[in-house]
Motif scaffolding. Sequence first.
Motif, PDB file in Angstrom:
ATOM      1  N   ASN A 152     -11.656   5.660   5.040  1.00  0.00           N
ATOM      2  CA  ASN A 152     -12.305   4.428   4.590  1.00  0.00           C
ATOM      3  C   ASN A 152     -12.045   4.208   3.102  1.00  0.00           C
ATOM      4  O   ASN A 152     -11.489   5.064   2.410  1.00  0.00           O
ATOM      5  N   ASN A 153     -12.476   3.054   2.598  1.00  0.00           N
ATOM      6  CA  ASN A 153     -12.210   2.676   1.212  1.00  0.00           C
ATOM      7  C   ASN A 153     -12.878   3.601   0.204  1.00  0.00           C
ATOM      8  O   ASN A 153     -12.389   3.753  -0.922  1.00  0.00           O
ATOM      9  N   SER A 154     -14.003   4.193   0.578  1.00  0.00           N
ATOM     10  CA  SER A 154     -14.723   5.046  -0.371  1.00  0.00           C
ATOM     11  C   SER A 154     -13.908   6.272  -0.756  1.00  0.00           C
ATOM     12  O   SER A 154     -14.177   6.900  -1.789  1.00  0.00           O
ATOM     13  N   GLU A 155     -12.913   6.619   0.057  1.00  0.00           N
ATOM     14  CA  GLU A 155     -12.076   7.783  -0.235  1.00  0.00           C
ATOM     15  C   GLU A 155     -10.814   7.418  -1.019  1.00  0.00           C
ATOM     16  O   GLU A 155     -10.010   8.296  -1.329  1.00  0.00           O
ATOM     17  N   VAL A 156     -10.651   6.149  -1.319  1.00  0.00           N
ATOM     18  CA  VAL A 156      -9.448   5.687  -2.022  1.00  0.00           C
ATOM     19  C   VAL A 156      -9.719   5.600  -3.517  1.00  0.00           C
ATOM     20  O   VAL A 156     -10.677   4.952  -3.945  1.00  0.00           O
ATOM     21  N   ASP A 157      -8.896   6.255  -4.306  1.00  0.00           N
ATOM     22  CA  ASP A 157      -8.955   6.123  -5.760  1.00  0.00           C
ATOM     23  C   ASP A 157      -7.888   5.114  -6.169  1.00  0.00           C
ATOM     24  O   ASP A 157      -6.717   5.451  -6.357  1.00  0.00           O
ATOM     25  N   PHE A 158      -8.287   3.858  -6.299  1.00  0.00           N
ATOM     26  CA  PHE A 158      -7.336   2.787  -6.580  1.00  0.00           C
ATOM     27  C   PHE A 158      -6.679   2.941  -7.945  1.00  0.00           C
ATOM     28  O   PHE A 158      -5.596   2.398  -8.180  1.00  0.00           O
ATOM     29  N   SER A 159      -7.321   3.679  -8.845  1.00  0.00           N
ATOM     30  CA  SER A 159      -6.770   3.839 -10.192  1.00  0.00           C
ATOM     31  C   SER A 159      -5.724   4.946 -10.273  1.00  0.00           C
ATOM     32  O   SER A 159      -5.022   5.058 -11.284  1.00  0.00           O
ATOM     33  N   ASN A 160      -5.601   5.737  -9.214  1.00  0.00           N
ATOM     34  CA  ASN A 160      -4.656   6.859  -9.219  1.00  0.00           C
ATOM     35  C   ASN A 160      -3.286   6.379  -8.755  1.00  0.00           C
ATOM     36  O   ASN A 160      -3.039   6.220  -7.563  1.00  0.00           O
ATOM     37  N   SER A 161      -2.402   6.142  -9.698  1.00  0.00           N
ATOM     38  CA  SER A 161      -1.081   5.608  -9.370  1.00  0.00           C
ATOM     39  C   SER A 161      -0.116   6.677  -8.867  1.00  0.00           C
ATOM     40  O   SER A 161       1.011   6.359  -8.485  1.00  0.00           O
ATOM     41  N   LYS A 162      -0.546   7.938  -8.893  1.00  0.00           N
ATOM     42  CA  LYS A 162       0.329   9.024  -8.459  1.00  0.00           C
ATOM     43  C   LYS A 162       0.197   9.329  -6.965  1.00  0.00           C
ATOM     44  O   LYS A 162       0.995  10.087  -6.418  1.00  0.00           O
ATOM     45  N   ILE A 163      -0.823   8.761  -6.333  1.00  0.00           N
ATOM     46  CA  ILE A 163      -1.064   9.024  -4.910  1.00  0.00           C
ATOM     47  C   ILE A 163      -1.063   7.710  -4.138  1.00  0.00           C
ATOM     48  O   ILE A 163      -1.671   6.727  -4.566  1.00  0.00           O
ATOM     49  N   THR A 164      -0.378   7.695  -3.019  1.00  0.00           N
ATOM     50  CA  THR A 164      -0.453   6.575  -2.085  1.00  0.00           C
ATOM     51  C   THR A 164      -1.462   6.928  -1.001  1.00  0.00           C
ATOM     52  O   THR A 164      -1.296   7.913  -0.281  1.00  0.00           O
ATOM     53  N   TYR A 165      -2.523   6.139  -0.912  1.00  0.00           N
ATOM     54  CA  TYR A 165      -3.571   6.356   0.078  1.00  0.00           C
ATOM     55  C   TYR A 165      -3.310   5.481   1.300  1.00  0.00           C
ATOM     56  O   TYR A 165      -3.080   4.269   1.164  1.00  0.00           O
ATOM     57  N   PHE A 166      -3.376   6.061   2.475  1.00  0.00           N
ATOM     58  CA  PHE A 166      -3.246   5.333   3.735  1.00  0.00           C
ATOM     59  C   PHE A 166      -4.610   5.309   4.412  1.00  0.00           C
ATOM     60  O   PHE A 166      -5.116   6.340   4.864  1.00  0.00           O
ATOM     61  N   ASN A 167      -5.210   4.128   4.460  1.00  0.00           N
ATOM     62  CA  ASN A 167      -6.548   3.961   5.025  1.00  0.00           C
ATOM     63  C   ASN A 167      -6.416   3.583   6.499  1.00  0.00           C
ATOM     64  O   ASN A 167      -6.004   2.467   6.831  1.00  0.00           O
ATOM     65  N   ILE A 168      -6.746   4.505   7.375  1.00  0.00           N
ATOM     66  CA  ILE A 168      -6.535   4.246   8.802  1.00  0.00           C
ATOM     67  C   ILE A 168      -7.570   3.280   9.377  1.00  0.00           C
ATOM     68  O   ILE A 168      -7.339   2.694  10.443  1.00  0.00           O
ATOM     69  N   TYR A 169      -8.692   3.085   8.685  1.00  0.00           N
ATOM     70  CA  TYR A 169      -9.696   2.142   9.174  1.00  0.00           C
ATOM     71  C   TYR A 169      -9.237   0.703   8.957  1.00  0.00           C
ATOM     72  O   TYR A 169      -9.315  -0.131   9.871  1.00  0.00           O
TER      73      TYR A 169
END
Length: 268
Positions: free
Chosen positions: A218-235
Motif C-alpha cells: 500500500n501507499n503507506s509503505e512507499v517513500d516517495f522521496s527516495n529516488s534510489k528505490i523503485t516501489y511497486f505497489n501491488i494494491y
Amino acid sequence: MGIINNIEAEIIEIGLNTFIEPTARIRGVNGKAKRIIIGDNCYIGNDVQIICDDFTLGDYCKIQHHTNIHGYLPCSIGHNAWIGQYTIIDSIGGMKIGNNCGIGAHSQLWSHIKFGDTLEGCNFLGEKKMEIGNDVWFVGHCIVSPIVAKDKSMAMVGSVVTKDMEYNTIYAGSPAQSISSKIGLQFTEVTLEEKYLKMLAYLNQFDKNSKSLKIVKNNSEVDFSNSKITYFNIYTREYTKRNTDEEVAFMKFLLPDKAKFTPYDSIQ
C-alpha cells in the motif's frame, strides 16, 4: 518542434529508450500533426502509419509492423499496450484506450461509418468516440464498432463487436455475445497477499539481491522521496518511476504477461 526523422508535428515528445523503425511514418491528417507524445521504452515497428493530428502513447507500448492509426480527433493510448501487426485504429470519431490493453493482430477498431450517398438517402453516416477501459483484450482478428469496453472485458478471436462490453466479461462470435457463463471470466479475483507473494517470487527470479526494487502492499509503505528505490505497489498497480536500468529491465521482465504497473501520475 517541426520534423524529427520520420515524425512531423508542431509538438513532438519522444520518451527515453523508445525506438521507432525508420520506415514508420507519423504525421497529421493534412501535413504536420498538432501534437505527438510517445512515452518511454516503446517500440513502433516497420511501416507503421500514424496519421493523427493529436496522438499520445504511454510507456512500454509496442505497435507492431504495418499497423495504421488515423483520424483528426484525438487518439490516446495508455501504458503497456500491445498492438499486433496489421491492426487498424480509427480516430475519426475519437479514440481513448486505457492502460494494459491488448489488441491482437489484424484487428480493426472503428469510430466512424461513412461512404454511402446521403443525398440519395443513405442512412449510414456517423462518428462516435470509442472508449476502451483498462486491461481490455481484443484477442485478434476482431472488428469493433464505436463502443464502450469496460475494464477487463475481452473479445475472443474473430469477434465482431457491435455493442458495449461489460466489466470482466468475455465475448465471442458475430455479432459478439457474452460467453462468460460458459467459460468464465478473463480475471479471477486474487487476494492482496497472493499478489504480494507472487511479486516477491518474480523479483527473486529476476534478481534476489536487488537493492533498488521493492514490492509493497500500500501507499503507506512507499517513500516517495527516495529516488534510489523503485516501489511497486501491488494494491494500486502503480510504481515510483525512476527510469533506472534495473527498473526498466524489471518492467520488461514482467511484461507482457506476468504483471503490469503504471507510473504514479506524480511523485508525491
